[in-house]
Design a protein around this motif. Structure first.
Motif, PDB file in Angstrom:
ATOM      1  N   TYR A  97       0.801  -1.226   0.000  1.00  0.00           N
ATOM      2  CA  TYR A  97       0.000   0.000   0.000  1.00  0.00           C
ATOM      3  C   TYR A  97       0.832   1.274   0.000  1.00  0.00           C
ATOM      4  O   TYR A  97       0.291   2.364   0.001  1.00  0.00           O
ATOM      5  CB  TYR A  97      -0.989  -0.019   1.173  1.00  0.00           C
ATOM      6  CG  TYR A  97      -2.052  -1.040   0.917  1.00  0.00           C
ATOM      7  CD1 TYR A  97      -3.078  -0.764   0.010  1.00  0.00           C
ATOM      8  CD2 TYR A  97      -1.990  -2.293   1.494  1.00  0.00           C
ATOM      9  CE1 TYR A  97      -4.023  -1.720  -0.289  1.00  0.00           C
ATOM     10  CE2 TYR A  97      -2.937  -3.255   1.207  1.00  0.00           C
ATOM     11  CZ  TYR A  97      -3.954  -2.963   0.312  1.00  0.00           C
ATOM     12  OH  TYR A  97      -4.883  -3.909   0.008  1.00  0.00           O
ATOM     13  N   HIS A  98       2.138   1.128   0.027  1.00  0.00           N
ATOM     14  CA  HIS A  98       2.957   2.333  -0.103  1.00  0.00           C
ATOM     15  C   HIS A  98       3.821   2.304  -1.359  1.00  0.00           C
ATOM     16  O   HIS A  98       3.850   3.253  -2.129  1.00  0.00           O
ATOM     17  CB  HIS A  98       3.848   2.531   1.122  1.00  0.00           C
ATOM     18  CG  HIS A  98       4.713   3.745   0.993  1.00  0.00           C
ATOM     19  ND1 HIS A  98       4.202   5.021   1.105  1.00  0.00           N
ATOM     20  CD2 HIS A  98       6.031   3.891   0.701  1.00  0.00           C
ATOM     21  CE1 HIS A  98       5.169   5.891   0.899  1.00  0.00           C
ATOM     22  NE2 HIS A  98       6.289   5.242   0.650  1.00  0.00           N
ATOM     23  N   ASP A  99       4.524   1.192  -1.553  1.00  0.00           N
ATOM     24  CA  ASP A  99       5.531   1.145  -2.616  1.00  0.00           C
ATOM     25  C   ASP A  99       4.970   0.922  -4.011  1.00  0.00           C
ATOM     26  O   ASP A  99       5.549   1.373  -4.984  1.00  0.00           O
ATOM     27  CB  ASP A  99       6.535   0.014  -2.345  1.00  0.00           C
ATOM     28  CG  ASP A  99       7.444   0.326  -1.171  1.00  0.00           C
ATOM     29  OD1 ASP A  99       7.120   1.270  -0.425  1.00  0.00           O
ATOM     30  OD2 ASP A  99       8.455  -0.369  -1.007  1.00  0.00           O
ATOM     31  N   ALA A 105       1.700   4.097  -4.578  1.00  0.00           N
ATOM     32  CA  ALA A 105       2.422   5.105  -5.350  1.00  0.00           C
ATOM     33  C   ALA A 105       3.114   6.137  -4.464  1.00  0.00           C
ATOM     34  O   ALA A 105       3.132   7.317  -4.764  1.00  0.00           O
ATOM     35  CB  ALA A 105       1.490   5.781  -6.344  1.00  0.00           C
ATOM     36  N   HIS A 106       3.668   5.666  -3.339  1.00  0.00           N
ATOM     37  CA  HIS A 106       4.458   6.526  -2.455  1.00  0.00           C
ATOM     38  C   HIS A 106       3.707   7.754  -1.972  1.00  0.00           C
ATOM     39  O   HIS A 106       4.268   8.840  -1.861  1.00  0.00           O
ATOM     40  CB  HIS A 106       5.773   6.923  -3.127  1.00  0.00           C
ATOM     41  CG  HIS A 106       6.674   5.748  -3.298  1.00  0.00           C
ATOM     42  ND1 HIS A 106       7.497   5.291  -2.299  1.00  0.00           N
ATOM     43  CD2 HIS A 106       6.829   4.893  -4.345  1.00  0.00           C
ATOM     44  CE1 HIS A 106       8.144   4.224  -2.733  1.00  0.00           C
ATOM     45  NE2 HIS A 106       7.755   3.959  -3.956  1.00  0.00           N
ATOM     46  N   PHE A 107       2.445   7.573  -1.695  1.00  0.00           N
ATOM     47  CA  PHE A 107       1.717   8.670  -1.079  1.00  0.00           C
ATOM     48  C   PHE A 107       2.185   8.822   0.358  1.00  0.00           C
ATOM     49  O   PHE A 107       2.832   7.951   0.914  1.00  0.00           O
ATOM     50  CB  PHE A 107       0.209   8.421  -1.158  1.00  0.00           C
ATOM     51  CG  PHE A 107      -0.388   8.940  -2.427  1.00  0.00           C
ATOM     52  CD1 PHE A 107      -0.115   8.321  -3.625  1.00  0.00           C
ATOM     53  CD2 PHE A 107      -1.188  10.070  -2.424  1.00  0.00           C
ATOM     54  CE1 PHE A 107      -0.641   8.802  -4.809  1.00  0.00           C
ATOM     55  CE2 PHE A 107      -1.720  10.564  -3.595  1.00  0.00           C
ATOM     56  CZ  PHE A 107      -1.453   9.934  -4.796  1.00  0.00           C
ATOM     57  N   SER A 135      11.669   5.617   6.266  1.00  0.00           N
ATOM     58  CA  SER A 135      12.854   4.931   5.747  1.00  0.00           C
ATOM     59  C   SER A 135      12.736   4.647   4.256  1.00  0.00           C
ATOM     60  O   SER A 135      13.533   3.906   3.705  1.00  0.00           O
ATOM     61  CB  SER A 135      13.070   3.627   6.520  1.00  0.00           C
ATOM     62  OG  SER A 135      11.931   2.803   6.393  1.00  0.00           O
ATOM     63  N   CYS A 136      11.725   5.229   3.614  1.00  0.00           N
ATOM     64  CA  CYS A 136      11.555   4.987   2.174  1.00  0.00           C
ATOM     65  C   CYS A 136      12.481   5.916   1.388  1.00  0.00           C
ATOM     66  O   CYS A 136      12.375   7.138   1.483  1.00  0.00           O
ATOM     67  CB  CYS A 136      10.104   5.218   1.763  1.00  0.00           C
ATOM     68  SG  CYS A 136       9.875   5.088  -0.015  1.00  0.00           S
ATOM     69  N   LEU A 137      13.391   5.326   0.611  1.00  0.00           N
ATOM     70  CA  LEU A 137      14.375   6.125  -0.124  1.00  0.00           C
ATOM     71  C   LEU A 137      13.704   7.056  -1.129  1.00  0.00           C
ATOM     72  O   LEU A 137      14.003   8.241  -1.201  1.00  0.00           O
ATOM     73  CB  LEU A 137      15.364   5.204  -0.845  1.00  0.00           C
ATOM     74  CG  LEU A 137      16.413   5.920  -1.700  1.00  0.00           C
ATOM     75  CD1 LEU A 137      17.325   6.759  -0.837  1.00  0.00           C
ATOM     76  CD2 LEU A 137      17.217   4.930  -2.514  1.00  0.00           C
ATOM     77  N   LEU A 138      12.770   6.500  -1.904  1.00  0.00           N
ATOM     78  CA  LEU A 138      12.124   7.317  -2.936  1.00  0.00           C
ATOM     79  C   LEU A 138      11.403   8.516  -2.335  1.00  0.00           C
ATOM     80  O   LEU A 138      11.477   9.621  -2.855  1.00  0.00           O
ATOM     81  CB  LEU A 138      11.125   6.462  -3.720  1.00  0.00           C
ATOM     82  CG  LEU A 138      11.700   5.723  -4.910  1.00  0.00           C
ATOM     83  CD1 LEU A 138      10.645   4.834  -5.530  1.00  0.00           C
ATOM     84  CD2 LEU A 138      12.229   6.718  -5.937  1.00  0.00           C
ATOM     85  N   CYS A 139      10.706   8.287  -1.220  1.00  0.00           N
ATOM     86  CA  CYS A 139       9.984   9.389  -0.584  1.00  0.00           C
ATOM     87  C   CYS A 139      10.966  10.437  -0.075  1.00  0.00           C
ATOM     88  O   CYS A 139      10.768  11.630  -0.269  1.00  0.00           O
ATOM     89  CB  CYS A 139       9.124   8.885   0.565  1.00  0.00           C
ATOM     90  SG  CYS A 139       7.601   8.133   0.005  1.00  0.00           S
ATOM     91  N   SER A 140      12.044   9.975   0.574  1.00  0.00           N
ATOM     92  CA  SER A 140      13.022  10.921   1.114  1.00  0.00           C
ATOM     93  C   SER A 140      13.667  11.728   0.003  1.00  0.00           C
ATOM     94  O   SER A 140      13.979  12.899   0.168  1.00  0.00           O
ATOM     95  CB  SER A 140      14.116  10.186   1.882  1.00  0.00           C
ATOM     96  OG  SER A 140      13.558   9.415   2.900  1.00  0.00           O
TER      97      SER A 140
HETATM   98 ZN   LIG Z   1       7.845   5.942  -0.466  1.00  0.00          ZN
END
Ligand SMILES: [Zn+2]
Length: 350
Positions: A97-99, A105-107, A135-140
Motif C-alpha cells: 500500500y505504499h511502494d 504510489a508513495h503517497f 525509511s523509504c528512499l524514494l519518498c526521502s
Molecule cells: Zn515511499
C-alpha cells in the motif's frame, strides 16, 4: 549496513484482490526482498501461530474490541478488519500500500495509514507505517522538507562595547580552492548589481536607523548624539561651542548607551532562538550514518530533491562532513549539515 533491506524497487503487475477473495499478487522485483502474496487461509493459519492473537481468541469475551468471524480474529472497526499476526505479512502489506504503483504510489503518511487501516489491523500499525515511510528512499529523495532545515540556534555572547564583535556570513572552507587560492566566499543577501554606488548609502542608512536587536542607533553609539539626516530640519546658524566637560559627559553617555543594548540583545536572542528552534530538528550525525544530500543543480522541477544514499566517512568540524555514495564508492563529497537529511533505518518486522 545492508542497504538491500532499505530500498526495494517493486512493481506489482496484478494488484491484490478485495477482501475474502484469494489474493493473487505477482511481483517483479530487482532486489532480494519481494512481496510474497498471501491468502486468507494463510492469514488464519498465521493467526493461530501468534501467541498474542491466541490469547485474545481464547479470552474473546474480555476483548470487546475484537470478534471472530469464519475462524478469523477480526477488529471491530468500520469496516471490520482482520488482525494481522506478527511477521512479514505486516511489512508486505505496508509495501503493497505504499511502494506499489497501483496501490500506494508513495503517497504520504496519512493517506497510507488510512488506506491500510481500512483493510487491516495490528497493534502498533501506525508506528510501523511511520517508520516504513520515514525509511523509504524514494519518498526521502523526492519530498521537499516541510520543516525548517536542521540545526538549533547557537547564541553569541553580546559584546561589551562597540567594535568588539564583528560578524559576517561566509561559506567554506572549500576544497579545492579557487584559481586564486581563495577558500571562503562571503555571503550577502542583497542582489544588487551596482553595489559600489549603493554601498555608502546602504551603510549610512543602516547606521542611522534603530536596530531591532540593540534597540539603538549605531551612529549614536559611536558619536554620542543623534544623527542628522539629509532631509532633517537644520538650524540656519551653526555655533561651535567649547565644553570642558565634553569628554566626561560623552563617556558617561556612551557607557549608558552600551550597557542598555546588552540587555536588549540577550532578550532579542531569547525571542529569536525560541522562534528559530520551534519545530526544528537538531540531528547529530556520526561516522557511518546514512544520509541524503540535497541536489545542487536541479535542472527541472521533477528532478529528485535529495541524492544518495551516502555514508558519512569523516567529520571535518561541527557542521562539515565527507560522505561517500553507498553504491558508487568513488563518488565522494564534502557537505555541510544544512544540505543533508538523515535516511531512517528500516525496522525489521519479520
Ligand atoms: Zn515511499
Amino acid at each position: 549496513m545492508d542497504t538491500r533491506k532499505r530500498n526495494v524497487d517493486i512493481e506489482v503487475v496484478q494488484s491484490c484482490g478485495t477482501h475474502y477473495n484469494q489474493c493473487h499478487t505477482s511481483v517483479v522485483t530487482n532486489e532480494i526482498q519481494q512481496i510474497i502474496p498471501f491468502t486468507w487461509e494463510q492469514v488464519k493459519e498465521a493467526q493461530h501461530q501468534d501467541e498474542e492473537i491466541n490469547n485474545i481468541i481464547n479470552d474473546i469475551r474480555n476483548h470487546k474490541k475484537y470478534f471472530i468471524k469464519d475462524n478469523m480474529l477480526m477488529k471491530k472497526a468500520c469496516p471490520p478488519v482482520p488482525v494481522i499476526p506478527k511477521g512479514r505479512i505486516r511489512s508486505d502489506i505496508i509495501k503493497i500500500y505504499h511502494d506499489t504503483l497501483a496501490n500506494g504510489a508513495h503517497f504520504g503518511r496519512d493517506r497510507t495509514i488510512n488506506k491500510i487501516q481500512q483493510r487491516y489491523f495490528w497493534p502498533g500499525i501506525i508506528s510501523d507505517i511511520h517508520n516504513f515511510i520515514k525509511s523509504c528512499l524514494l519518498c526521502s529523495q523526492n519530498n521537499p522538507l516541510r520543516q525548517k532545515p536542521p540545526g538549533a540556534f547557537k547564541q553569541i555572547k553580546p559584546p561589551d562595547g562597540i567594535w568588539q564583535l564583528l560578524t559576517m556570513d561566509f561559506h567554506g572552507s572549500i576544497t579545492p580552492t579557487t584559481k586564486n587560492g581563495n577558500k571562503y566566499t562571503a555571503l550577502s543577501n542583497e542582489k544588487r548589481t551596482n553595489w559600489d554606488e549603493q554601498l555608502p548609502f546602504v551603510t549610512f542608512n543602516y547606521n542611522t536607523t534603530i536596530h531591532r536587536t540593540t534597540n539603538q542607533i549605531p551612529f549614536e553609539l559611536i558619536y554620542g548624539r543623534k544623527p542628522i539626516l539629509p532631509f532633517d530640519q537644520q538650524q540656519p546658524l551653526v555655533t561651535l561651542s567649547q565644553d570642558p566637560e565634553h569628554k566626561t559627559k560623552l563617556n558617561q553617555h556612551l557607557s549608558v548607551l552600551t550597557e542598555q543594548p546588552k540587555a536588549t540583545i540577550l532578550e532579542q536572542q531569547r525571542k529569536y532562538r525560541e522562534h528559530y528552534d520551534r519545530y526544528r530538528t537538531n540531528p547529530i550525525y556520526k561516522i557511518n550514518d546514512i544520509i541524503l544530500v540535497k541536489t545542487l543543480n536541479k535542472r527541472n522541477k521533477f528532478d529528485i530533491i535529495y541524492e544518495g544514499p551516502f555514508k558519512i566517512t569523516q567529520q571535518l568540524g561541527k557542521t562539515k562532513f565527507i560522505v561517500e555514495h553507498i553504491k558508487k564508492h568513488t563518488l565522494v563529497r564534502q557537505v555541510t549539515i544544512d544540505v543533508i537529511i538523515p535516511l531512517c533505518e528500516r525496522k525489521r518486522m519479520d
